[in-house]
Design an enzyme around this catalytic site. Structure first.
Site, PDB file in Angstrom:
ATOM      1  N   ASP A  19       0.865  -1.169   0.000  1.00 47.34           N
ATOM      2  CA  ASP A  19       0.000   0.000   0.000  1.00 47.34           C
ATOM      3  C   ASP A  19       0.915   1.237   0.000  1.00 47.34           C
ATOM      4  OD1 ASP A  19      -2.157   1.692   0.005  1.00 47.34           O
ATOM      5  OD2 ASP A  19      -3.133   0.817   1.752  1.00 47.34           O
TER       6      ASP A  19
HETATM    7  C1  NOJ Z   1      -4.004   3.962   0.158  1.00 46.63           C
HETATM    8  C2  NOJ Z   1      -5.179   3.077   0.421  1.00 46.63           C
HETATM    9  O1  NOJ Z   1      -5.046   2.461   1.685  1.00 46.63           O
HETATM   10  C3  NOJ Z   1      -5.398   2.003  -0.621  1.00 46.63           C
HETATM   11  O2  NOJ Z   1      -6.631   1.409  -0.390  1.00 46.63           O
HETATM   12  C4  NOJ Z   1      -5.300   2.557  -2.005  1.00 46.63           C
HETATM   13  O3  NOJ Z   1      -5.498   1.528  -2.948  1.00 46.63           O
HETATM   14  C5  NOJ Z   1      -3.944   3.212  -2.182  1.00 46.63           C
HETATM   15  N1  NOJ Z   1      -3.798   4.291  -1.225  1.00 46.63           N
HETATM   16  C6  NOJ Z   1      -3.735   3.751  -3.590  1.00 46.63           C
HETATM   17  O4  NOJ Z   1      -4.537   4.854  -3.806  1.00 46.63           O
END
Ligand code: NOJ
Length: 754
Positions: free
Chosen positions: A261
């Site tokens: 993430d």
């Molecule tokens: C952070 C988020 O936790 C996740 O769900 C998301 O896919 C990513 N950012 C990318 O935007």
């Protein structure tokens, strides 16, 4: 069309630097960024062969331009993956996931995912960071909005439907995309409901509850998984080898790609796992194949692959060959996904301006979205107010009643709020009678909170008039009307990432508005917009009808108006329990019983709360999981079980019940089956959902609904570690419970022998 490469041969031809480049994942920065670090220089990275995937593009043109640099400007012509957060639709925005799950209609869920995949794939996107599968039992956590709710069985069905809808049968098809199950694991169990906080869970609950939707998503063929920000039982998920390499790949058989993430690898430093090189090594060895945004792999892996790493303070001793092998393994996974998507044959296969234009917000997509809104709305209370009487004069009150900026809800990064239908527009289009509108109140009255809510653009801009004036205007409108439809609740950024709340109420100015309107003596239908399970105790007393409409997306206004006017049934049944007060969370319908169980009223020295009305069970909430009313009435027959005393490992039990539509209009009932295991070797959940079926019947029509249970359905996990878990069952007594929600159940006891 090019010939797809042999991945082994390609890997042999690649340098170590080229392989590390494939593990780097950056954002195009064409939409909102969801972290404090941002990607820069992606062109330079591409030209240097240091990028394997990009997320966050917003047009075919941009995808094509980046892809051209990757393919034409590099030695091996390896195409990029293009990913995006397509959480509840891409251009056509559907209701929030927690809302859509309330439909308990997996064919509908699948259809929305098909539309999302079609719209996204037409824009060059080939991987979506969805479905989000975090079990959420604590409404303080803002990401409950994106979640499939509190129950592992329902969430697992959602996972299957989403993966099936997104990926179809063929990942090379022009209207399919690779799914990415997230966030692995137990992100929804964040301590105190604080986003990003850690989780402590017994292994059996971790795997039996929180991992269950991931197991189902993997079994449905999901191509990728995203690691979670939090630590689980002391180990951050981006470094959790036991859960990623051990359970996900080893036990579950997942053979796809694991992505980090946003800066999740880098954040291992703040978690206290060591310096940049150490955390890069730990994440890679744990099985995180691609590093999102932080570029720790890019910065550290070249040297680690040469010198290895010895960090006695982190109990880490890695020889260079182990790092090289892990780089090879992860690079192979990246290349394999690109191959499965057909990108080597034609890197531009998903880029088609004409298809993108035709797909985005196409009329059938909007029609489906409108149906999905009605199917997600949960009617909690109705004292004869809904459906609205034809010809009645409606006072539509509430800032959210005529609001486009909030309609899409959180995490609709490619949705255009300008395309959203407001409730005022929706009602005026279908209600046979005058509809007037007044704001009545601002959404919030705290300037600091307002600024936080407006982080991605204005959504709560206050009306500068004094509150008394806004309320007076609303009261005057109500006085002239037959019925008040008050729309109140959260702004879209009240929920979502980094939007945890300590109080789960409707914001204060809107509560004051409801109180004032309740004095006016007109019937009130309260429509609640929310991204979480709010506390609606006061509202239940003051309003004559209560419709939880969540955030419905592009077609919210039409879908809500359909329900209010009776053109459609309110199809939703709660996928999350609604607490009676903020202090009652976390809650869920299957809470374990205690040694001093609640007795149906407050009693000293019993499980309960001193300050909660005695009749509200401490762990069940004001409105239970599975609950929701329709516009008709159903009669339930006596459930029948055959055989009543099954025996042997292959035995099956059939539970059947006949339900009849006893009202005067067509309607839907969601028949739910729960099982309790009253005597076991450990404390078991008080009940577990084991089956459900939506049944739509005409007036007077009856149907028998049947569920079949196998012995496997009664097993559960025991063990002190994830590695040591085993599946057991305890023969003897089981209680089967059938009903329209998790509270109003008819029980039958059976004895199931070995
Ligand atoms: C952070 C988020 O936790 C996740 O769900 C998301 O896919 C990513 N950012 C990318 O935007």
């Amino acid at each position: 069309m090019r010939r797809p490469p042999n991945i082994d041969e390609l890997l042999q031809r690649m340098t170590l630097a080229e392989k590390i480049g494939q593990l780097n994942l950056l954002s195009a920065g064409e939409g909102p960024e969801t972290g404090s670090a941002h990607s820069r220089d992606i062109r330079a990275r591409l030209e240097a062969g240091q990028l394997g995937a990009i997320f966050g593009t917003k047009s075919v043109r941009s995808v094509r331009a980046w892809q051209e640099i990757a393919v034409e400007g590099s030695r091996h012509g390896i195409p990029l993956l293009f990913a995006e957060d397509v959480i509840h639709g891409h251009r056509t925005i559907f209701p929030l996931p927690v809302a859509l799950v309330c439909s308990w209609d997996m064919a509908l869920v699948r259809a929305t995912a098909r539309v999302a995949a079609t719209e996204a794939a037409a824009e060059g996107i080939n991987q979506v960071y969805a479905p989000m599968l975090d079990i959420a039992r604590d409404a303080r956590w803002g990401r409950i909005a994106e979640s499939p709710g509190e129950d592992p069985f329902l969430a697992a069905r959602y996972a299957e439907a989403m993966v099936g809808g997104l990926q179809g049968d063929d990942l090379t098809a022009l209207d399919t995309v690779a799914a990415c199950l997230k966030h692995f694991l137990a992100y929804g169990a964040a301590a105190g409901g604080r986003d990003y906080d850690n989780a402590s869970l017994a292994p059996a609950e971790l795997i039996g509850v929180y991992a269950e939707p991931f197991r189902a998503g993997v079994a449905a063929g999901a191509a990728s998984v995203m690691a979670a920000f939090n630590a689980v039982n002391g180990c951050p998920m981006h470094a959790h080898r036991g859960l990623i390499e051990g359970w996900l790949r080893g036990v579950c058989g997942f053979d796809g790609l694991v992505v980090a993430d946003y800066t999740g690898v880098h954040e291992l430093i703040a978690h206290g796992l060591g310096d940049r090189a150490t955390v890069a090594a730990r994440a890679l060895l744990a099985g995180v194949d691609m590093d999102m945004i932080g570029e720790d792999y890019l910065a550290c892996l070249p040297e680690l692959a040469e010198a290895g790493l010895s960090r006695p303070e982190a109990a880490l001793d890695l020889a260079a060959p182990a790092i090289i092998a892990a780089i090879d393994r992860s690079c192979r996974r990246v290349l394999s996904l690109k191959q499965r998507l057909g990108l080597f044959e034609d890197p531009y296969r998903y880029c088609d301006e004409a298809r993108a234009k035709g797909a985005a917000l196409a009329a059938p997509h909007r029609d489906l979205a409108r149906r999905a809104v009605a199917a997600s709305c949960v009617l909690l209370r109705n004292e004869g107010v809904l459906p609205l009487k034809p010809g009645s004069r409606v006072a539509l009150i509430g800032r959210l009643g005529d609001d486009r900026a909030n309609m899409l809800g959180t995490w609709a990064v490619s949705g255009d709020p300008g395309q959203a239908v407001t409730i005022l527009e929706g009602l005026r289009a279908v209600h046979d009678g005058p509809v007037d509108h007044a704001k009545g109140a601002n959404i919030v009255d705290d300037a600091d909170i307002a600024a936080r809510l407006d982080v991605f653009g204005p959504t709560v801009l206050p009306d500068p008039r004094p509150e008394a004036e806004l309320i007076a205007e609303a009261l005057a409108l109500a006085a002239r009307a037959d019925v008040v439809v008050l729309v109140a609740g959260e702004a879209k950024e009240h929920s979502g990432e980094s939007s945890s709340r300590t109080e789960l109420d409707i914001p204060a100015p809107q509560r004051r508005l409801l109180e004032a309107l309740a004095q006016a003596g007109k019937p009130i239908a309260l429509v609640v917009m929310a991204g979480r399970s709010l506390v609606l105790a006061r509202e239940s007393r003051l309003a004559d009808a209560l419709l939880l409409a969540w955030f419905g997306g592009t077609e919210a206004g039409h879908g809500i108006a359909d329900v209010l006017t009776g053109r459609a049934e309110p199809g939703g049944r709660l996928a999350v329990s609604l607490p009676a007060c903020s202090g009652q969370v976390p809650i869920h319908h299957g809470a374990e019983t205690t040694g001093r169980p609640w007795t149906g009223q407050f009693q000293k020295f019993r499980t309960g709360y001193l300050d909660l009305p005695g009749e509200i069970p401490p762990a069940r909430g004001l409105y239970p999981f599975g609950f929701g009313l329709g516009y008709t009435r159903f009669e339930w027959g006596e459930p029948r079980v055959t055989p009543a005393s099954p025996g042997g490992p292959d035995a099956r039990v059939t539970v059947a019940v006949t339900i009849r539509n006893a009202g005067d209009r067509r309607g839907t009932e969601v028949v739910q089956l729960y099982v309790s295991d009253p005597v076991a070797r450990i404390v078991r959940p008080s009940q577990e959902l084991k089956g459900f079926e939506r049944v739509t019947l005409d007036p007077g029509e009856a149907r028998e609904v049947r569920f079949t249970l196998a012995r496997d359905d009664l097993t559960y996990l025991v063990g002190d570690s994830v590695e040591g878990l085993s599946r057991v069952w305890d023969p003897g007594s089981f209680i089967l419970r059938l009903g329209p929600n998790s509270r109003d159940l008819t029980s039958i006891e059976i004895t199931w022998n070995d």
